[in-house]
Design a protein around this motif. Structure first.
Motif, PDB file in Angstrom:
ATOM      1  N   SER A   1     -15.464 -30.381  23.764  1.00 21.20           N
ATOM      2  CA  SER A   1     -15.158 -31.518  23.455  1.00 21.20           C
ATOM      3  C   SER A   1     -16.362 -32.170  22.783  1.00 21.20           C
ATOM      4  O   SER A   1     -17.362 -31.919  23.098  1.00 21.20           O
ATOM      5  N   GLY A   2     -16.494 -33.291  21.737  1.00 22.73           N
ATOM      6  CA  GLY A   2     -17.628 -34.053  21.337  1.00 22.73           C
ATOM      7  C   GLY A   2     -17.184 -35.258  20.895  1.00 22.73           C
ATOM      8  O   GLY A   2     -15.954 -35.420  20.500  1.00 22.73           O
ATOM      9  N   ASN A   3     -18.252 -35.824  20.610  1.00 22.14           N
ATOM     10  CA  ASN A   3     -18.318 -37.381  20.053  1.00 22.14           C
ATOM     11  C   ASN A   3     -18.215 -37.044  18.219  1.00 22.14           C
ATOM     12  O   ASN A   3     -18.821 -36.647  17.858  1.00 22.14           O
TER      13      ASN A   3
ATOM     14  N   TRP B   1     -18.835 -38.366  15.079  1.00 25.43           N
ATOM     15  CA  TRP B   1     -20.039 -39.364  14.396  1.00 25.43           C
ATOM     16  C   TRP B   1     -20.205 -39.218  12.804  1.00 25.43           C
ATOM     17  O   TRP B   1     -19.432 -38.361  12.026  1.00 25.43           O
TER      18      TRP B   1
ATOM     19  N   VAL C   1     -18.373 -33.465  14.211  1.00 17.49           N
ATOM     20  CA  VAL C   1     -18.566 -33.281  15.664  1.00 17.49           C
ATOM     21  C   VAL C   1     -19.500 -32.268  15.769  1.00 17.49           C
ATOM     22  O   VAL C   1     -19.648 -31.091  15.320  1.00 17.49           O
TER      23      VAL C   1
ATOM     24  N   GLU D   1     -14.904 -42.923  14.460  1.00 17.76           N
ATOM     25  CA  GLU D   1     -16.122 -42.742  14.700  1.00 17.76           C
ATOM     26  C   GLU D   1     -16.401 -43.185  16.365  1.00 17.76           C
ATOM     27  O   GLU D   1     -15.839 -44.087  16.702  1.00 17.76           O
TER      28      GLU D   1
ATOM     29  N   ASP E   1     -15.151 -41.647  18.887  1.00 22.15           N
ATOM     30  CA  ASP E   1     -14.093 -41.209  19.891  1.00 22.15           C
ATOM     31  C   ASP E   1     -14.587 -39.767  20.227  1.00 22.15           C
ATOM     32  O   ASP E   1     -15.068 -38.936  19.625  1.00 22.15           O
ATOM     33  N   THR E   2     -14.144 -39.398  21.584  1.00 21.84           N
ATOM     34  CA  THR E   2     -14.425 -38.010  21.744  1.00 21.84           C
ATOM     35  C   THR E   2     -13.109 -37.043  21.595  1.00 21.84           C
ATOM     36  O   THR E   2     -11.973 -37.581  21.850  1.00 21.84           O
ATOM     37  N   VAL E   3     -13.349 -36.181  20.841  1.00 18.74           N
ATOM     38  CA  VAL E   3     -12.282 -35.202  20.391  1.00 18.74           C
ATOM     39  C   VAL E   3     -12.394 -34.028  21.070  1.00 18.74           C
ATOM     40  O   VAL E   3     -13.589 -33.434  21.321  1.00 18.74           O
ATOM     41  N   SER E   4     -11.288 -32.939  21.407  1.00 14.19           N
ATOM     42  CA  SER E   4     -11.423 -31.894  21.981  1.00 14.19           C
ATOM     43  C   SER E   4     -10.702 -30.906  20.511  1.00 14.19           C
ATOM     44  O   SER E   4      -9.944 -31.254  19.798  1.00 14.19           O
TER      45      SER E   4
END
Length: 94
Positions: A6-8, A10, A21, A83, A85-88
């Motif tokens: 998971s990451g933000n 950007w 990400v 922008e 949001d944390t996504v998997s």
């Protein structure tokens, strides 16, 4: 090889603005170790990415010692993410 993390999300405001990400350090190190076997030039690594229900082919870019995953506008729209949001993500080397 398949990686999940998971990451933000950007936004890069460069000459060709795009959303990315960043791959975490440990997973980036694993990718770096395999990069010579799969890169097609300039250190780019071809992958198949899954975000939610959306799957697409792309290539990872190296930035500041880690890899970044470009996330297309059509993917962001389909998955309702933006922008910050944390996504998997799931990456599968191609």
């Amino acid at each position: 090889m398949t990686l999940e993390f998971s990451g933000n999300l950007w936004f890069w405001r460069g000459p060709a603005p795009h959303h990315f990400v960043t791959v975490p350090e440990q997973e980036s190190a694993e990718l770096k170790a395999l990069s010579r076997l799969v890169t097609y030039g300039w250190g780019m690594i071809p992958v198949r990415v899954t975000l939610g229900e959306t799957v697409w082919p792309t290539s990872l870019f190296e930035k500041d010692g880690r890899y970044i995953v470009p996330v297309r506008a059509s993917v962001r729209q389909a998955e309702g993410v933006g922008e910050g949001d944390t996504v998997s993500l799931q990456l599968e080397l191609r």
